[in-house]
Design a protein around this motif. Sequence first.
Motif, PDB file in Angstrom:
ATOM      1  N   TRP A  44       6.375  16.187   4.770  1.00 60.47           N
ATOM      2  CA  TRP A  44       7.147  16.799   5.856  1.00 60.47           C
ATOM      3  C   TRP A  44       6.265  17.716   6.696  1.00 60.47           C
ATOM      4  CZ3 TRP A  44      11.814  14.911   6.875  1.00 60.47           C
ATOM      5  CH2 TRP A  44      12.517  14.259   5.853  1.00 60.47           C
ATOM      6  N   GLN A  45       5.390  18.471   6.046  1.00 53.34           N
ATOM      7  CA  GLN A  45       4.480  19.358   6.779  1.00 53.34           C
ATOM      8  C   GLN A  45       3.468  18.561   7.599  1.00 53.34           C
ATOM      9  OE1 GLN A  45       3.137  21.501   3.305  1.00 53.34           O
ATOM     10  NE2 GLN A  45       4.360  23.316   3.809  1.00 53.34           N
ATOM     11  N   ILE A  46       2.962  17.476   7.014  1.00 51.32           N
ATOM     12  CA  ILE A  46       2.022  16.607   7.738  1.00 51.32           C
ATOM     13  C   ILE A  46       2.695  16.041   8.985  1.00 51.32           C
ATOM     14  CG2 ILE A  46       0.841  14.366   7.630  1.00 51.32           C
ATOM     15  CD1 ILE A  46      -0.728  16.503   6.242  1.00 51.32           C
ATOM     16  N   ALA A  47       3.917  15.544   8.822  1.00 52.48           N
ATOM     17  CA  ALA A  47       4.637  14.939   9.946  1.00 52.48           C
ATOM     18  C   ALA A  47       4.846  15.946  11.071  1.00 52.48           C
ATOM     19  CB  ALA A  47       5.976  14.383   9.471  1.00 52.48           C
ATOM     20  N   LYS A  48       5.263  17.154  10.730  1.00 55.49           N
ATOM     21  CA  LYS A  48       5.518  18.164  11.763  1.00 55.49           C
ATOM     22  C   LYS A  48       4.225  18.562  12.471  1.00 55.49           C
ATOM     23  CE  LYS A  48       7.696  22.612  12.729  1.00 55.49           C
ATOM     24  NZ  LYS A  48       6.693  22.913  13.760  1.00 55.49           N
ATOM     25  N   PHE A  49       3.160  18.771  11.702  1.00 55.82           N
ATOM     26  CA  PHE A  49       1.903  19.227  12.304  1.00 55.82           C
ATOM     27  C   PHE A  49       1.372  18.211  13.310  1.00 55.82           C
ATOM     28  CE2 PHE A  49      -2.714  19.380  12.516  1.00 55.82           C
ATOM     29  CZ  PHE A  49      -2.945  20.720  12.790  1.00 55.82           C
ATOM     30  N   TYR A  50       1.310  16.939  12.903  1.00 58.58           N
ATOM     31  CA  TYR A  50       0.705  15.940  13.788  1.00 58.58           C
ATOM     32  C   TYR A  50       1.659  15.491  14.895  1.00 58.58           C
ATOM     33  CZ  TYR A  50      -3.326  15.895  10.741  1.00 58.58           C
ATOM     34  OH  TYR A  50      -4.449  16.275  10.042  1.00 58.58           O
ATOM     35  N   ALA A  51       2.971  15.601  14.666  1.00 53.27           N
ATOM     36  CA  ALA A  51       3.917  15.345  15.760  1.00 53.27           C
ATOM     37  C   ALA A  51       3.784  16.427  16.826  1.00 53.27           C
ATOM     38  CB  ALA A  51       5.345  15.287  15.228  1.00 53.27           C
ATOM     39  N   ASP A  52       3.671  17.681  16.386  1.00 53.26           N
ATOM     40  CA  ASP A  52       3.480  18.779  17.343  1.00 53.26           C
ATOM     41  C   ASP A  52       2.162  18.610  18.101  1.00 53.26           C
ATOM     42  OD1 ASP A  52       5.861  19.861  16.521  1.00 53.26           O
ATOM     43  OD2 ASP A  52       4.970  21.449  15.291  1.00 53.26           O
ATOM     44  N   GLY A  67       0.810  -1.205   0.000  1.00 57.94           N
ATOM     45  CA  GLY A  67       0.000   0.000   0.000  1.00 57.94           C
ATOM     46  C   GLY A  67       0.843   1.255   0.000  1.00 57.94           C
ATOM     47  N   GLU A  68       0.215   2.361   0.328  1.00 60.17           N
ATOM     48  CA  GLU A  68       0.840   3.676   0.262  1.00 60.17           C
ATOM     49  C   GLU A  68       1.324   4.107   1.640  1.00 60.17           C
ATOM     50  OE1 GLU A  68      -0.295   8.113  -1.550  1.00 60.17           O
ATOM     51  OE2 GLU A  68      -1.846   6.590  -1.233  1.00 60.17           O
ATOM     52  N   ASP A  69       2.401   4.876   1.659  1.00 56.20           N
ATOM     53  CA  ASP A  69       2.894   5.447   2.907  1.00 56.20           C
ATOM     54  C   ASP A  69       1.814   6.363   3.490  1.00 56.20           C
ATOM     55  OD1 ASP A  69       4.204   7.221   4.785  1.00 56.20           O
ATOM     56  OD2 ASP A  69       6.114   6.591   3.935  1.00 56.20           O
ATOM     57  N   LYS A  70       1.505   6.167   4.777  1.00 57.20           N
ATOM     58  CA  LYS A  70       0.437   6.950   5.401  1.00 57.20           C
ATOM     59  C   LYS A  70       0.732   8.446   5.402  1.00 57.20           C
ATOM     60  CE  LYS A  70      -1.362   3.276   8.380  1.00 57.20           C
ATOM     61  NZ  LYS A  70      -1.738   2.881   9.759  1.00 57.20           N
ATOM     62  N   LEU A  71       2.021   8.814   5.506  1.00 55.02           N
ATOM     63  CA  LEU A  71       2.370  10.233   5.486  1.00 55.02           C
ATOM     64  C   LEU A  71       2.136  10.833   4.107  1.00 55.02           C
ATOM     65  CD1 LEU A  71       3.532  11.832   7.961  1.00 55.02           C
ATOM     66  CD2 LEU A  71       3.714   9.355   8.192  1.00 55.02           C
ATOM     67  N   GLU A  72       2.522  10.095   3.066  1.00 57.64           N
ATOM     68  CA  GLU A  72       2.320  10.584   1.701  1.00 57.64           C
ATOM     69  C   GLU A  72       0.824  10.676   1.388  1.00 57.64           C
ATOM     70  OE1 GLU A  72       4.823  11.300  -0.605  1.00 57.64           O
ATOM     71  OE2 GLU A  72       6.521  10.780   0.690  1.00 57.64           O
ATOM     72  N   LYS A  73       0.054   9.714   1.865  1.00 54.77           N
ATOM     73  CA  LYS A  73      -1.397   9.747   1.650  1.00 54.77           C
ATOM     74  C   LYS A  73      -2.015  10.933   2.387  1.00 54.77           C
ATOM     75  CE  LYS A  73      -5.563   6.896   2.013  1.00 54.77           C
ATOM     76  NZ  LYS A  73      -6.107   5.560   2.405  1.00 54.77           N
ATOM     77  N   GLY A  74      -1.558  11.171   3.629  1.00 51.91           N
ATOM     78  CA  GLY A  74      -2.060  12.311   4.386  1.00 51.91           C
ATOM     79  C   GLY A  74      -1.726  13.633   3.719  1.00 51.91           C
ATOM     80  N   ALA A  75      -0.544  13.697   3.107  1.00 47.31           N
ATOM     81  CA  ALA A  75      -0.141  14.922   2.415  1.00 47.31           C
ATOM     82  C   ALA A  75      -1.076  15.215   1.247  1.00 47.31           C
ATOM     83  CB  ALA A  75       1.301  14.782   1.926  1.00 47.31           C
ATOM     84  N   ARG A  76      -1.416  14.185   0.506  1.00 49.85           N
ATOM     85  CA  ARG A  76      -2.334  14.373  -0.623  1.00 49.85           C
ATOM     86  C   ARG A  76      -3.727  14.755  -0.132  1.00 49.85           C
ATOM     87  NH1 ARG A  76      -1.617   9.839  -2.582  1.00 49.85           N
ATOM     88  NH2 ARG A  76      -3.625   8.826  -2.161  1.00 49.85           N
ATOM     89  N   ARG A  77      -4.135  14.175   0.979  1.00 51.46           N
ATOM     90  CA  ARG A  77      -5.460  14.468   1.547  1.00 51.46           C
ATOM     91  C   ARG A  77      -5.592  15.936   1.939  1.00 51.46           C
ATOM     92  NH1 ARG A  77      -5.130  11.567   6.421  1.00 51.46           N
ATOM     93  NH2 ARG A  77      -4.308  13.473   7.360  1.00 51.46           N
ATOM     94  N   GLU A  78      -4.516  16.514   2.470  1.00 48.07           N
ATOM     95  CA  GLU A  78      -4.595  17.865   3.018  1.00 48.07           C
ATOM     96  C   GLU A  78      -3.910  18.915   2.147  1.00 48.07           C
ATOM     97  OE1 GLU A  78      -3.735  18.119   7.169  1.00 48.07           O
ATOM     98  OE2 GLU A  78      -4.572  16.131   7.598  1.00 48.07           O
ATOM     99  N   GLY A  79      -3.389  18.494   0.992  1.00 51.20           N
ATOM    100  CA  GLY A  79      -2.751  19.453   0.105  1.00 51.20           C
ATOM    101  C   GLY A  79      -1.468  20.029   0.662  1.00 51.20           C
ATOM    102  N   LYS A  80      -0.724  19.215   1.412  1.00 59.65           N
ATOM    103  CA  LYS A  80       0.540  19.641   2.003  1.00 59.65           C
ATOM    104  C   LYS A  80       1.629  18.656   1.602  1.00 59.65           C
ATOM    105  CE  LYS A  80      -1.800  21.537   6.100  1.00 59.65           C
ATOM    106  NZ  LYS A  80      -1.933  21.451   7.583  1.00 59.65           N
ATOM    107  N   THR A  81       2.861  18.917   2.037  1.00 63.96           N
ATOM    108  CA  THR A  81       3.924  17.940   1.840  1.00 63.96           C
ATOM    109  C   THR A  81       3.901  16.941   2.994  1.00 63.96           C
ATOM    110  OG1 THR A  81       5.630  19.114   3.101  1.00 63.96           O
ATOM    111  CG2 THR A  81       5.339  19.738   0.780  1.00 63.96           C
ATOM    112  N   MET A  89       9.395  12.004   0.735  1.00 66.12           N
ATOM    113  CA  MET A  89      10.401  11.436   1.630  1.00 66.12           C
ATOM    114  C   MET A  89      11.040  10.225   0.960  1.00 66.12           C
ATOM    115  SD  MET A  89       8.416  11.524   5.284  1.00 66.12           S
ATOM    116  CE  MET A  89       8.191  13.042   6.215  1.00 66.12           C
ATOM    117  N   GLU A  90      12.252  10.392   0.479  1.00 65.40           N
ATOM    118  CA  GLU A  90      12.986   9.282  -0.113  1.00 65.40           C
ATOM    119  C   GLU A  90      14.473   9.597  -0.075  1.00 65.40           C
ATOM    120  OE1 GLU A  90      11.670   8.699  -4.125  1.00 65.40           O
ATOM    121  OE2 GLU A  90      12.359  10.659  -4.817  1.00 65.40           O
TER     122      GLU A  90
END
Length: 243
Positions: A97-105, A81-95, A205-206
């Motif tokens: 890296w931005q998804i990871a920082k937002f939800y980690a914070d 399947g797809e990387d959950k971070l990459e899928k989340g980025a597409r869902r929210e129109g972000k990168t 992320m690669e």
Amino acid sequence: MAIKFANTLTRHLDTFVPLQPGKVSLYTCGPTVYSYLHVGNWAAYIYWDILVRMLQAEGYEVERVMNITDVGHLTSDADEGEDKLEKGARREGKTAWQIAKFYADDFICGMNALHLTSPSQLARATDYIDEQIQLAITLKRKGHTYQTSDGIYFDTSTFPAYADFARLDLRALRAGARIGPNSEKRHASDFALWKFSPTGVKRDMEWPTPPELLDQPPTGGTPVMGFPGWHLECSAIAMHFLG
């Protein structure tokens, strides 16, 4: 007072004896930061908080390491399947890296709001890519890996004690029981250490796959891009901080 824990390996209630008198080194899994945590997720962190506080109340110095999975956790939980971070980025129109920082914070804010004890080290997987690569290379040199068209896999048959903790019957595992099977895997229990980026896809992320990790060198001098499998990060981070 003696502390007793249920021992997953022995299935007995065993008296706890630390490796170092007066000190406990502890690794606990952190979140995959692609969305908000739900109440079931938070329950796990409350359990670990209770464990840490109990050990401290008994006079132990606790060194606790927790990871944050910000790359490599695929949607199937089984290396497909797809990387959950990459899928989340597409869902929210972000990168990613931005998804990871937002939800980690957001996770850290949630820990503070619940008054949970902070780990000694909070380690994001993307900060320890080199450590993960080196661990994968070490496993390859020891004969534990093989390459498929989509990545580098750990061959569980090379580690006879692999199933002991869960007391799994590896012969009874059925590939594809929940998702389509990967026909290139040697055994249903094998798992990805390093995944190759899909052909023609530019991930947020690669990283270049080191040639020494590959069974076959890349053609034309073009680096093979990839990313760590989520099974690898906890081992690499725990070994980095706790030995």
